[in-house]
Structures are given as structure tokens and as C-alpha cells.
Design a protein around this motif. Structure first.
Motif, PDB file in Angstrom:
ATOM      1  N   THR A  16     -28.038 -33.729 -40.987  1.00  0.00           N
ATOM      2  CA  THR A  16     -27.012 -32.812 -41.473  1.00  0.00           C
ATOM      3  C   THR A  16     -26.511 -31.932 -40.340  1.00  0.00           C
ATOM      4  OG1 THR A  16     -28.030 -32.754 -43.652  1.00  0.00           O
ATOM      5  CG2 THR A  16     -26.504 -30.983 -43.140  1.00  0.00           C
ATOM      6  N   LEU A  17     -25.191 -31.849 -40.235  1.00  0.00           N
ATOM      7  CA  LEU A  17     -24.531 -30.925 -39.302  1.00  0.00           C
ATOM      8  C   LEU A  17     -23.968 -29.785 -40.128  1.00  0.00           C
ATOM      9  CD1 LEU A  17     -22.427 -33.459 -37.215  1.00  0.00           C
ATOM     10  CD2 LEU A  17     -24.544 -32.362 -36.521  1.00  0.00           C
ATOM     11  N   GLU A  18     -23.919 -28.597 -39.561  1.00  0.00           N
ATOM     12  CA  GLU A  18     -23.332 -27.454 -40.267  1.00  0.00           C
ATOM     13  C   GLU A  18     -22.650 -26.547 -39.257  1.00  0.00           C
ATOM     14  OE1 GLU A  18     -24.964 -23.590 -42.618  1.00  0.00           O
ATOM     15  OE2 GLU A  18     -25.667 -25.528 -43.345  1.00  0.00           O
ATOM     16  N   ARG A  19     -21.488 -26.066 -39.646  1.00  0.00           N
ATOM     17  CA  ARG A  19     -20.749 -25.134 -38.788  1.00  0.00           C
ATOM     18  C   ARG A  19     -20.078 -24.100 -39.675  1.00  0.00           C
ATOM     19  NH1 ARG A  19     -17.946 -26.216 -33.252  1.00  0.00           N
ATOM     20  NH2 ARG A  19     -17.384 -24.088 -32.770  1.00  0.00           N
ATOM     21  N   SER A  20     -20.182 -22.824 -39.313  1.00  0.00           N
ATOM     22  CA  SER A  20     -19.565 -21.739 -40.077  1.00  0.00           C
ATOM     23  C   SER A  20     -18.567 -20.997 -39.201  1.00  0.00           C
ATOM     24  CB  SER A  20     -20.625 -20.760 -40.590  1.00  0.00           C
ATOM     25  OG  SER A  20     -21.477 -21.395 -41.510  1.00  0.00           O
ATOM     26  N   ILE A  21     -17.461 -20.614 -39.827  1.00  0.00           N
ATOM     27  CA  ILE A  21     -16.400 -19.882 -39.133  1.00  0.00           C
ATOM     28  C   ILE A  21     -16.023 -18.679 -39.983  1.00  0.00           C
ATOM     29  CG2 ILE A  21     -14.003 -19.980 -38.341  1.00  0.00           C
ATOM     30  CD1 ILE A  21     -14.422 -22.963 -37.826  1.00  0.00           C
ATOM     31  N   TYR A  22     -15.981 -17.505 -39.376  1.00  0.00           N
ATOM     32  CA  TYR A  22     -15.591 -16.288 -40.079  1.00  0.00           C
ATOM     33  C   TYR A  22     -14.078 -16.271 -40.247  1.00  0.00           C
ATOM     34  CZ  TYR A  22     -14.638 -11.412 -41.081  1.00  0.00           C
ATOM     35  OH  TYR A  22     -14.172 -10.264 -41.651  1.00  0.00           O
ATOM     36  N   LEU A  23     -13.615 -16.008 -41.478  1.00  0.00           N
ATOM     37  CA  LEU A  23     -12.184 -15.903 -41.764  1.00  0.00           C
ATOM     38  C   LEU A  23     -11.810 -14.434 -41.834  1.00  0.00           C
ATOM     39  CD1 LEU A  23     -11.889 -18.552 -44.628  1.00  0.00           C
ATOM     40  CD2 LEU A  23     -11.626 -18.891 -42.170  1.00  0.00           C
ATOM     41  N   GLY A  24     -10.833 -14.029 -41.058  1.00  0.00           N
ATOM     42  CA  GLY A  24     -10.376 -12.650 -41.075  1.00  0.00           C
ATOM     43  C   GLY A  24      -9.793 -12.271 -42.430  1.00  0.00           C
ATOM     44  N   SER A  25      -9.702 -10.981 -42.683  1.00  0.00           N
ATOM     45  CA  SER A  25      -9.229 -10.499 -43.989  1.00  0.00           C
ATOM     46  C   SER A  25      -7.759 -10.815 -44.233  1.00  0.00           C
ATOM     47  CB  SER A  25      -9.462  -8.994 -44.097  1.00  0.00           C
ATOM     48  OG  SER A  25      -8.763  -8.333 -43.061  1.00  0.00           O
ATOM     49  N   ASP A  26      -7.010 -11.198 -43.194  1.00  0.00           N
ATOM     50  CA  ASP A  26      -5.602 -11.534 -43.386  1.00  0.00           C
ATOM     51  C   ASP A  26      -5.401 -12.983 -43.830  1.00  0.00           C
ATOM     52  OD1 ASP A  26      -6.442 -12.441 -40.908  1.00  0.00           O
ATOM     53  OD2 ASP A  26      -4.465 -12.240 -39.988  1.00  0.00           O
ATOM     54  N   LEU A  27      -6.504 -13.739 -44.002  1.00  0.00           N
ATOM     55  CA  LEU A  27      -6.405 -15.129 -44.438  1.00  0.00           C
ATOM     56  C   LEU A  27      -6.725 -15.256 -45.925  1.00  0.00           C
ATOM     57  CD1 LEU A  27      -8.088 -16.892 -41.402  1.00  0.00           C
ATOM     58  CD2 LEU A  27      -5.677 -16.511 -41.833  1.00  0.00           C
ATOM     59  N   ASP A  28      -6.084 -16.223 -46.575  1.00  0.00           N
ATOM     60  CA  ASP A  28      -6.236 -16.444 -48.010  1.00  0.00           C
ATOM     61  C   ASP A  28      -7.329 -17.477 -48.267  1.00  0.00           C
ATOM     62  OD1 ASP A  28      -5.976 -16.850 -50.711  1.00  0.00           O
ATOM     63  OD2 ASP A  28      -3.954 -17.681 -50.610  1.00  0.00           O
ATOM     64  N   ALA A  29      -8.549 -17.006 -48.498  1.00  0.00           N
ATOM     65  CA  ALA A  29      -9.695 -17.904 -48.705  1.00  0.00           C
ATOM     66  C   ALA A  29      -9.532 -18.739 -49.971  1.00  0.00           C
ATOM     67  CB  ALA A  29     -10.991 -17.096 -48.762  1.00  0.00           C
ATOM     68  N   GLN A  30      -8.739 -18.274 -50.928  1.00  0.00           N
ATOM     69  CA  GLN A  30      -8.529 -19.024 -52.173  1.00  0.00           C
ATOM     70  C   GLN A  30      -7.591 -20.212 -51.977  1.00  0.00           C
ATOM     71  OE1 GLN A  30     -10.289 -18.299 -54.930  1.00  0.00           O
ATOM     72  NE2 GLN A  30     -11.262 -16.772 -53.634  1.00  0.00           N
ATOM     73  N   GLY A  31      -6.796 -20.207 -50.919  1.00  0.00           N
ATOM     74  CA  GLY A  31      -5.809 -21.262 -50.705  1.00  0.00           C
ATOM     75  C   GLY A  31      -6.226 -22.330 -49.704  1.00  0.00           C
ATOM     76  N   VAL A  32      -7.513 -22.382 -49.347  1.00  0.00           N
ATOM     77  CA  VAL A  32      -7.992 -23.341 -48.349  1.00  0.00           C
ATOM     78  C   VAL A  32      -7.865 -24.769 -48.878  1.00  0.00           C
ATOM     79  CG1 VAL A  32     -10.028 -24.123 -47.070  1.00  0.00           C
ATOM     80  CG2 VAL A  32      -9.563 -21.685 -47.301  1.00  0.00           C
ATOM     81  N   VAL A  33      -7.374 -25.669 -48.017  1.00  0.00           N
ATOM     82  CA  VAL A  33      -7.224 -27.089 -48.351  1.00  0.00           C
ATOM     83  C   VAL A  33      -7.918 -27.899 -47.259  1.00  0.00           C
ATOM     84  CG1 VAL A  33      -5.552 -28.962 -48.669  1.00  0.00           C
ATOM     85  CG2 VAL A  33      -5.011 -26.665 -49.478  1.00  0.00           C
TER      86      VAL A  33
END
Length: 140
Positions: free
Chosen positions: A87-104
Motif C-alpha cells: 500500500t502506498l499513501e500520500r496526503s496533501i493539505y488543502l488550503g481553506s480557499d479550496l472546495d473540498a466538497q467539489g473534488v473529482v
């Protein structure tokens, strides 16, 4: 009689190269860029079955998990095993100006493309400038 030259650092170098190569095989290379009102993050994940992919967003952290199993039967005798399994895993912090609900997320030809839109409130907008004619002074 055979004379052998002994290099005490050879084994150390071989172990170091093995660790470096293992680390390179177990990473998830990423490109990230902005296109208009979205950010695009592309992950290189060759040989991953789409069912082994998991993309989540929790508290503004985008996490990609990819599972790859390399199976061998009992008749095979491995000579070289460099392909990653696990298993590979990578995490990226999304700034508050990004819409986390609209991720595709789309997975095509071994590349996972994640598109993250910018919130409407964070998009640049033009501000209208109000203009009033100057008042003229009355001469007496």
C-alpha cells in the motif's frame, strides 16, 4: 592460488543502493498545477487496479491510498523483485480557499488526476468603481 581484492565499503554501498531503490519504488510521484479556477494534482500509479484506489478528503486533507499486489505462483523462482507490492499513501493539505466538497478524481493510463475547485469566495473578482462628477464651485 587466487588473490581477491577486498573492498570493505562495497557491501555498505550495495545496502545503501538497495534502500534508495526501495524508497524510489515505494513513492507516489506528484505534479500539481492550477488551471483556471481549479487545482489539478496528478499521481503516477502505474499497475494499480482502479479498485485498489481510495481518495478521501477529511478536514481539508486529501489522502490517496493505492494498493498493489504482485502475485507469484509456487513454480516461480524470483531472480529480481523490484516492482512494488503493498500500500502506498500520500496526503496533501488543502488550503481553506479550496472546495473540498467539489473534488473529482479520474484514473487513466496509470495516472490518477484529482481536480480541486477553488471556492467561489476565493476567486478573483472585479470590483466596480463608483464615480461621481466633481462639484463645481460657484463664483460670487
Amino acid at each position: 592460488m587466487m588473490v581477491m581484492r577486498i573492498d570493505p565499503y562495497r557491501e555498505f554501498d550495495r545496502m545503501f543502493q538497495s534502500l534508495v531503490q526501495r524508497d524510489a519504488r515505494s513513492t507516489m510521484p506528484v505534479d500539481a498545477y492550477r488551471v483556471n479556477d481549479s487545482y489539478v494534482v496528478q499521481f503516477d500509479l502505474p499497475g494499480i487496479n482502479p479498485e485498489g484506489l481510495e481518495v478521501t478528503v477529511e478536514r481539508n486533507v486529501l489522502t490517496v491510498r493505492a494498493r498493489r499486489e504482485v502475485e507469484h505462483n509456487d513454480q516461480e523462482q524470483m531472480v529480481v523483485a523490484e516492482r512494488f507490492s503493498g500500500t502506498l499513501e500520500r496526503s496533501i493539505y488543502l488550503g481553506s480557499d479550496l472546495d473540498a466538497q467539489g473534488v473529482v478524481a479520474d484514473y487513466v493510463d496509470g495516472v490518477l488526476t484529482v481536480t480541486i475547485p477553488v471556492h467561489e469566495a476565493a476567486k478573483p473578482r472585479r470590483i466596480a468603481v463608483n464615480h461621481q462628477p466633481a462639484k463645481t464651485a460657484i463664483a460670487s
